[in-house]
Design an enzyme around this catalytic site. Structure first.
Site, PDB file in Angstrom:
ATOM      1  N   LYS A   1       9.459  21.955  -4.019  1.00  0.00           N
ATOM      2  CA  LYS A   1       9.631  21.401  -3.017  1.00  0.00           C
ATOM      3  C   LYS A   1       8.910  19.489  -3.102  1.00  0.00           C
ATOM      4  CE  LYS A   1      10.136  25.005   1.049  1.00  0.00           C
ATOM      5  NZ  LYS A   1       8.995  25.622   1.948  1.00  0.00           N
TER       6      LYS A   1
ATOM      7  N   GLN B   1       3.716  26.470   3.573  1.00  0.00           N
ATOM      8  CA  GLN B   1       4.548  27.823   3.131  1.00  0.00           C
ATOM      9  C   GLN B   1       4.078  29.496   3.658  1.00  0.00           C
ATOM     10  OE1 GLN B   1       6.422  26.983   0.935  1.00  0.00           O
ATOM     11  NE2 GLN B   1       7.432  29.072   1.188  1.00  0.00           N
TER      12      GLN B   1
ATOM     13  N   ASP C   1       8.934  22.551   9.659  1.00  0.00           N
ATOM     14  CA  ASP C   1      10.004  23.540   9.030  1.00  0.00           C
ATOM     15  C   ASP C   1      10.529  23.885  10.526  1.00  0.00           C
ATOM     16  OD1 ASP C   1      10.508  24.422   7.167  1.00  0.00           O
ATOM     17  OD2 ASP C   1       8.282  25.829   6.599  1.00  0.00           O
TER      18      ASP C   1
END
Ligand code: NAD
Length: 287
Positions: free
Chosen positions: A53, A97, A120
């Site tokens: 990422k 994460q 997200d």
């Protein structure tokens, strides 16, 4: 022969769009979009995902800020970090994460993220917006899947879509996106009876179960589009690790199109994270 949907190529084209958007944001607002990535602990797979990422952010000009935290971090300290990132004017997107160590309450932490920075798309506000069709940030993997499908369908109305898997990360949000496009959607899961009978009616079949080779050729209607979200790491007899999907890929010749694993949905997920970060930056800077 089924068309093999090239997720890498679609993702590359999405990244080009993101690069152009980033340049435009810099020109208008004097700074690039900023993404904070929070990694708790040292799970090797998570480290690889976070590394990818950060690299992709750099390539498109998004500023990335990595926060690597000890696995035994106190929950309150993590919440304080999220609060600081929420307030930070250089940060437009915050990604924690997953999975988090089990001692931490992941729900509480994700709920703490400002929904406007929730790239997200897991915050209940964004989940609610998706379910009511009122905008918001959409989770990256379902967004990647629907982007691939949008390349094949201009009008989805009345198509039968079957989604295998009902997780909050993939199955449920993707079902909502398909419903929004007026598919007739069936969501199936581990307790579904006669799964193959249901999938055989699908014009669009999405497999997001994490069960290698679950979907056999005779589960798929001729001419269907098959999106294989599953990724399972399997170590072969030669000691090499392979990524395998949920579909028996060598039995899909009669489908209209299929996504490969790897190289299908996977590359789209990070590309959609980048495009969500641009979207968040625009809404923060321009409203
Ligand atoms: P999850 O474990 O949270 O959910 C799996 C779902 O599949 C559950 O709803 C379960 O009921 C259902 N299921 C499991 N086995 C089944 C079976 N035999 N028959 C019918 N339904 C079954 O998983 P998830 O986070 O939704 O991920 C699903 C898969 O997608 C995994 O392989 C994961 O690695 C992969 N994934 C890929 C990406 C990507 O970028 N390509 C992103 C996220 C997840």
């Amino acid at each position: 022969m089924a068309i093999v949907i090239d997720g890498k190529a679609v993702a590359a084209s999405l990244r080009e769009t993101v690069s152009a958007d980033v340049a435009e944001i810099v020109a208008r607002h004097g700074r690039p979009p900023g993404l904070a990535v929070v990694l708790v602990g040292n799970d090797p797979a998570s480290e690889v995902y976070v590394g990818n990422k950060m690299t992709q952010c750099r390539k498109v000009g998004i500023s990335s800020f990595e926060h690597r935290l000890s696995p035994d971090i106190d929950q309150n300290d993590l919440i304080l970090l999220i609060d600081a990132l929420n307030q930070n004017p250089l940060i437009d997107g915050i990604l924690v994460q997953l999975p988090l160590p089990s001692e931490l309450d992941a729900g509480l932490i994700l709920d703490r993220i400002n929904p406007a920075k929730d790239v997200d798309g897991f915050h209940p506000v964004n989940v609610g917006r998706l379910s009511t069709g009122t905008g918001g940030l959409i989770p990256c993997t379902p967004l990647g899947c629907i982007t691939l499908l949008d390349g094949l369908f201009s009008d989805y109305r009345g198509l039968n879509a079957v989604v295998i898997g009902k997780s909050n990360v993939v199955g449920k949000p993707l079902a909502l996106l398909l419903l929004d496009r007026e598919c007739t959607v069936t969501v199936t899961h581990i307790a579904t009876r006669n799964l193959a009978e249901i999938t055989r009616h699908a014009d669009i079949l999405v497999a997001a179960a994490g069960a290698v080779g679950l979907v056999r050729g005779n589960w798929v209607k001729p001419g269907a589009v098959v999106i294989d979200v599953g990724i399972t790491r399997v170590v072969g007899d030669d000691g090499k690790t392979r990524l395998l999907g949920d579909c028996a890929s060598d039995e899909m010749d009669h489908a209209r199109a299929v996504t490969p694993v790897p190289g299908g949905v996977g590359p789209m997920t990070i590309a959609c994270l980048l495009s969500n970060t641009v979207r968040a930056a625009r809404s923060i800077l321009e409203t």
